[in-house]
Design an enzyme around this catalytic site. Structure first.
Site, mmCIF file in Angstrom:
data_model
loop_
_atom_site.group_PDB
_atom_site.id
_atom_site.type_symbol
_atom_site.label_atom_id
_atom_site.label_comp_id
_atom_site.label_asym_id
_atom_site.label_seq_id
_atom_site.Cartn_x
_atom_site.Cartn_y
_atom_site.Cartn_z
ATOM 1 N N ASP A 14 7.592 -25.881 -21.169
ATOM 2 C CA ASP A 14 6.339 -25.106 -21.267
ATOM 3 C C ASP A 14 5.267 -25.448 -20.220
ATOM 4 O OD1 ASP A 14 7.765 -24.265 -23.457
ATOM 5 O OD2 ASP A 14 6.246 -24.737 -24.953
ATOM 6 N N ASP A 52 7.314 -20.842 -23.657
ATOM 7 C CA ASP A 52 6.728 -20.352 -24.902
ATOM 8 C C ASP A 52 6.466 -18.858 -24.703
ATOM 9 O OD1 ASP A 52 5.997 -21.562 -27.418
ATOM 10 O OD2 ASP A 52 3.875 -21.240 -26.945
ATOM 11 N N HIS A 54 5.445 -15.587 -26.930
ATOM 12 C CA HIS A 54 5.094 -14.980 -28.211
ATOM 13 C C HIS A 54 4.775 -13.491 -28.073
ATOM 14 C CE1 HIS A 54 4.887 -18.956 -29.872
ATOM 15 N NE2 HIS A 54 3.845 -19.327 -29.147
ATOM 16 N N HIS A 58 1.297 -12.764 -33.011
ATOM 17 C CA HIS A 58 2.221 -13.787 -33.529
ATOM 18 C C HIS A 58 1.613 -14.550 -34.713
ATOM 19 C CE1 HIS A 58 4.717 -17.543 -33.315
ATOM 20 N NE2 HIS A 58 5.642 -16.604 -33.256
ATOM 21 N N HIS A 87 -1.945 -17.403 -27.161
ATOM 22 C CA HIS A 87 -1.450 -18.038 -25.931
ATOM 23 C C HIS A 87 -0.035 -17.562 -25.634
ATOM 24 C CE1 HIS A 87 0.267 -20.462 -29.155
ATOM 25 N NE2 HIS A 87 1.244 -20.753 -28.304
ATOM 26 N N LYS A 112 11.241 -19.051 -26.228
ATOM 27 C CA LYS A 112 11.169 -19.411 -27.656
ATOM 28 C C LYS A 112 9.844 -18.950 -28.232
ATOM 29 C CE LYS A 112 9.303 -23.906 -26.433
ATOM 30 N NZ LYS A 112 7.945 -23.728 -26.989
ATOM 31 N N CYS A 157 5.632 -29.353 -28.383
ATOM 32 C CA CYS A 157 6.907 -28.798 -27.912
ATOM 33 C C CYS A 157 7.819 -29.839 -27.274
ATOM 34 C CB CYS A 157 6.636 -27.620 -26.987
ATOM 35 S SG CYS A 157 5.932 -26.232 -27.934
HETATM 36 C C1 VGL Z 1 2.890 -25.522 -27.765
HETATM 37 C C2 VGL Z 1 1.351 -25.189 -29.428
HETATM 38 C C3 VGL Z 1 1.731 -23.873 -29.539
HETATM 39 C C4 VGL Z 1 3.497 -26.472 -26.785
HETATM 40 C C5 VGL Z 1 3.283 -24.208 -27.865
HETATM 41 O O1 VGL Z 1 4.055 -26.029 -25.766
HETATM 42 O O2 VGL Z 1 3.423 -27.700 -27.038
HETATM 43 N N1 VGL Z 1 1.936 -26.010 -28.556
HETATM 44 N N2 VGL Z 1 2.701 -23.399 -28.752
HETATM 45 ZN ZN ZN Z 2 3.136 -21.349 -28.805
#
Ligand code: VGL
Ligand code: ZN
Length: 211
Positions: A14, A52, A54, A58, A87, A112, A157
């Site tokens: 990410d 990430d 979404h 979401h 996000h 994901k 993550c």
């Molecule tokens: C993440 C919060 C929500 C991450 C992703 O990449 O750690 N944290 N979505």
């Molecule tokens: Zn996320």
């Protein structure tokens, strides 16, 4: 010293604009991961990236729930869930992987968090702990034995990806200086406890020798 071999894979989690300075869910000092990751990636023949990804609206977004604020907890159908600012919405600039990552030899991007009602911190298994992304099968079919984890965010993550890698039977390493944490409601301490309980090796990038 650990020397990456052909049976080792680096998973870069990410490194997307929404988690970098100025992003919708900017991780404190998130930009500091880019230099060590670029350096590390050169020592690995095999690299996988996660993204990430979404849909709008979401279930993990505070904005999807009336009267809820980011960083509050909520109960979703699979259990407790942290609510986030919107996000990494599919197709938006914030969801793009940073162009400063210099890993042209990365072999796979695993997306994901694309199911509307399930979050997915882990690159392996969604937050319902049932739905698989297929990554464990991919890594096993390709014959990898050790998984090295880096990226954003350490306490979500990256940690969940490392925990699931260990649970899937891979010898798992988390490269601490190539990762940064969000830090909300004790998340970093909890992640560190879970990682050590799972036998994930926490190392620094200096312990990895280039090939
Ligand atoms: C993440 C919060 C929500 C991450 C992703 O990449 O750690 N944290 N979505
Ligand atoms: Zn996320």
């Amino acid at each position: 010293m650990v020397k990456p071999s052909d049976q080792d894979i680096l998973i870069v989690t990410d490194v997307q604009y929404d988690f970098l300075p100025g992003g919708a869910l900017a991780v404190p000092q998130g930009g500091a991961v880019i230099e060590p990751i670029n350096r590390l990636a050169k020592a690995f023949r095999h690299v996988v990236l996660t993204q990430d990804w979404h849909p709008k609206g979401h279930a993990s977004f505070a904005s999807s729930h009336p009267d809820r604020q980011p960083f509050e907890m909520i109960d979703l159908h699979y259990g407790p869930q942290v609510l986030w600012p919107d996000h990494c919405v599919q197709g938006t600039p914030g969801a793009e992987i940073s162009r400063e990552l210099d890993i042209p030899h990365a072999q796979l991007v695993i997306r994901k968090g694309y199911n509307l009602d399930i979050d997915s911190y882990s690159g392996f298994k969604e937050a319902d702990r049932q739905t698989s992304t297929g990554l464990a099968g991919y890594l096993k079919e390709r014959g990898f034995r050790r998984v090295f984890c880096a990226g954003l965010a350490l306490d979500f993550c990256v940690a969940w990806t490392a925990l699931d890698a260990a649970a899937a039977g891979f010898e798992t390493y988390l490269i601490e200086d190539a990762s940064r944490a969000i830090g909300t409601n004790g998340s970093l301490a909890r992640a560190q406890n879970d990682l050590s309980a799972a036998g994930v090796h926490i190392i620094g990038s200096a312990q990895l020798r280039s090939a």
